[in-house]
Enzyme design. Structure first.
Site, PDB file in Angstrom:
ATOM      1  N   PRO A 179       0.826  -1.207   0.000  1.00 42.53           N
ATOM      2  CA  PRO A 179       0.000   0.000   0.000  1.00 42.53           C
ATOM      3  C   PRO A 179       0.859   1.256   0.000  1.00 42.53           C
ATOM      4  CG  PRO A 179       0.023  -1.013   2.193  1.00 42.53           C
ATOM      5  CD  PRO A 179       0.789  -1.927   1.288  1.00 42.53           C
ATOM      6  N   CYS A 190       2.725   2.804  10.134  1.00 40.34           N
ATOM      7  CA  CYS A 190       2.688   4.194   9.664  1.00 40.34           C
ATOM      8  C   CYS A 190       3.488   5.080  10.618  1.00 40.34           C
ATOM      9  CB  CYS A 190       1.251   4.694   9.549  1.00 40.34           C
ATOM     10  SG  CYS A 190       1.203   6.406   8.962  1.00 40.34           S
ATOM     11  N   ASP A 212      12.670  -1.880  -0.326  1.00 44.66           N
ATOM     12  CA  ASP A 212      13.766  -1.636  -1.275  1.00 44.66           C
ATOM     13  C   ASP A 212      13.818  -2.593  -2.455  1.00 44.66           C
ATOM     14  OD1 ASP A 212      14.461   0.369   0.452  1.00 44.66           O
ATOM     15  OD2 ASP A 212      16.089  -0.751   1.401  1.00 44.66           O
ATOM     16  N   ARG A 247       7.317   1.364  -3.579  1.00 34.45           N
ATOM     17  CA  ARG A 247       7.747   2.428  -4.487  1.00 34.45           C
ATOM     18  C   ARG A 247       8.236   1.904  -5.827  1.00 34.45           C
ATOM     19  NH1 ARG A 247      11.460   4.885   0.067  1.00 34.45           N
ATOM     20  NH2 ARG A 247      11.564   2.635   0.397  1.00 34.45           N
TER      21      ARG A 247
HETATM   22  C1  LIG Z   1       4.055   7.745   0.146  1.00 32.94           C
HETATM   23  C2  LIG Z   1       3.951   6.434   0.887  1.00 32.94           C
HETATM   24  C3  LIG Z   1       2.717   6.026   1.380  1.00 32.94           C
HETATM   25  C4  LIG Z   1       2.592   4.821   2.087  1.00 32.94           C
HETATM   26  N1  LIG Z   1       1.367   4.432   2.547  1.00 32.94           N
HETATM   27  C5  LIG Z   1       1.257   3.271   3.260  1.00 32.94           C
HETATM   28  C6  LIG Z   1      -0.002   2.834   3.768  1.00 32.94           C
HETATM   29  O1  LIG Z   1      -1.053   3.457   3.557  1.00 32.94           O
HETATM   30  N2  LIG Z   1      -0.027   1.688   4.495  1.00 32.94           N
HETATM   31  C7  LIG Z   1       1.110   0.952   4.735  1.00 32.94           C
HETATM   32  O2  LIG Z   1       1.045  -0.078   5.399  1.00 32.94           O
HETATM   33  N3  LIG Z   1       2.296   1.332   4.244  1.00 32.94           N
HETATM   34  C8  LIG Z   1       2.394   2.462   3.519  1.00 32.94           C
HETATM   35  N4  LIG Z   1       3.611   2.821   3.009  1.00 32.94           N
HETATM   36  C9  LIG Z   1       4.770   1.927   3.193  1.00 32.94           C
HETATM   37  C10 LIG Z   1       4.910   0.946   2.021  1.00 32.94           C
HETATM   38  O3  LIG Z   1       3.813   0.058   1.969  1.00 32.94           O
HETATM   39  C11 LIG Z   1       6.196   0.120   2.139  1.00 32.94           C
HETATM   40  O4  LIG Z   1       6.162  -0.587   3.349  1.00 32.94           O
HETATM   41  C12 LIG Z   1       7.455   0.987   2.109  1.00 32.94           C
HETATM   42  O5  LIG Z   1       7.375   1.976   1.104  1.00 32.94           O
HETATM   43  C13 LIG Z   1       8.704   0.126   1.877  1.00 32.94           C
HETATM   44  O6  LIG Z   1       8.591  -0.623   0.689  1.00 32.94           O
HETATM   45  P1  LIG Z   1       9.276  -0.148  -0.700  1.00 32.94           P
HETATM   46  O7  LIG Z   1      10.743   0.081  -0.413  1.00 32.94           O
HETATM   47  O8  LIG Z   1       9.025  -1.285  -1.643  1.00 32.94           O
HETATM   48  O9  LIG Z   1       8.607   1.125  -1.099  1.00 32.94           O
HETATM   49  C14 LIG Z   1       3.741   4.013   2.302  1.00 32.94           C
HETATM   50  C15 LIG Z   1       4.975   4.422   1.777  1.00 32.94           C
HETATM   51  C16 LIG Z   1       5.097   5.608   1.077  1.00 32.94           C
HETATM   52  C17 LIG Z   1       6.446   6.005   0.529  1.00 32.94           C
END
Ligand SMILES: Cc1cc2nc3c(=O)[nH]c(=O)nc-3n(C[C@H](O)[C@H](O)[C@H](O)COP(=O)(O)O)c2cc1C
Length: 308
Positions: A17, A101, A203, A226
């Site tokens: 998410p 969060c 990541d 992301r």
């Molecule tokens: C802008 C933004 C919004 C996010 N919103 C949520 C959310 O609503 N719920 C949640 O559990 N994690 C949220 N996350 C965290 C992501 O789900 C994820 O755990 C985090 O970005 C690390 O994973 P990644 O490196 O693949 O992005 C958010 C992250 C970002 C950057």
């Protein structure tokens, strides 16, 4: 289909998410590209119980998105169980509890990552939801509050005791927010310490990364945030042609307009930037595209990227 305990997913690479990005249109796109499971952005338990307009919009999903988890956040067992009961009526495949969060506003009320500091509360909140609903309950956690307060062992034990079906682990602390690096050594340790299926997160920037992280950690599935924005092909490992990217952007834009009316064009702007950043001439096009309010004009600007 793969089975992760009682949870069935369409594949091992899942969409994390990302509030403001992974709405219903993008979740549908991710599923079409092979995402094995999708999760709504966090939705306030209080908002759900009051069911205001914004909350209703956030909770909307279509069958095409299944399997889907609706993610809720809140700070007490009663409000969370009440919200979970309302959510269950909407028919998602599972309910996910946000325990990650980092936003000050969310943590100040004892929700989100603040729960990581209180395993008894984690147990109480989770148990109350598990008892209230028939569908599986999952949790999305971070590994701790900060480097000196790595709470993951207590968090995972509390979640196990409370009967969660699966845990998504973002390998960062709350203090890291989204910076630094996710700690996949800790994710691997968690996989080894529990029988609950663990989905690692943090990541992953490519299909290859995803499979390497699964092999390293022993996670049966991983979640991509992301790295999936502007790149739904990450779920299939395919490298799209420029024409395919443009076709996908146009389809996404049309889905946004269907979902939100003209406001969908505004909401699409942040996606455009992600989709086209690698294109030659992207900088110039980006300037044009983010000021246009006209669907047909945007389609033309996009077409000019292929002929450039
Ligand atoms: C802008 C933004 C919004 C996010 N919103 C949520 C959310 O609503 N719920 C949640 O559990 N994690 C949220 N996350 C965290 C992501 O789900 C994820 O755990 C985090 O970005 C690390 O994973 P990644 O490196 O693949 O992005 C958010 C992250 C970002 C950057």
């Amino acid at each position: 289909m793969i089975s992760l305990g009682t949870i069935r997913a369409a594949g091992p690479l899942m969409l994390a998410p990302i509030a403001g990005f992974t709405d219903s249109p993008y979740r549908r796109i991710a599923r079409r590209h092979g995402a094995g499971l999708v999760v709504t952005e966090l939705v306030s338990a209080e908002g759900i119980v009051r069911m205001n307009r914004k909350t209703r919009d956030l909770l909307g999903f279509s069958d095409e998105e299944r399997p889907i988890a609706v993610q809720i956040f809140g700070n007490g067992p009663d409000i969370m169980a009440d919200a979970a009961a309302v959510v269950e009526e909407l028919g998602p495949d599972m309910i996910d509890i946000n325990m990650g969060c980092p936003a000050r506003r969310v943590c100040a009320s004892g929700s989100g990552a603040a729960l990581l500091l209180d395993p008894n509360k984690i147990r109480a909140v989770t148990e109350s939801i598990v008892k209230k609903v028939r569908i599986p309950v999952t949790a999305k956690i971070r590994i701790g509050w900060d480097v000196d307060t790595l709470t993951y062992r207590d968090t995972v034990r509390a979640l196990e005791d409370a009967g969660v079906s699966l845990i998504f682990v973002h390998g960062r602390t709350r203090a890291q927010q989204y910076g630094g690096r996710a700690d996949w050594n800790v994710i691997r340790e968690i996989v080894e310490m529990t029988a609950v299926p663990i989905v690692g997160n943090g990541d992953i920037r490519s299909f290859t990364d995803a499979h390497e992280r699964m092999a390293f950690s022993g996670c049966p599935a991983v979640m991509i945030g992301r790295g999936a924005i502007g790149n739904p092909w990450i779920f299939s490992g395919r490298t799209p042609t420029s024409a395919e990217v443009i076709t996908q952007i146009k389809e996404h834009l049309d889905m946004m307009i269907d979902a939100y009316g003209d406001w969908g064009i505004m909401l699409m702007r942040k996606h455009f930037v992600r989709y086209i950043h690698a294109f030659r001439g992207a900088k110039k096009i980006r300037k044009e595209i983010v000021v246009s309010n006209d669907r047909d004009e945007i389609h033309e600007i996009l077409d000019s990227l292929i002929s450039a």
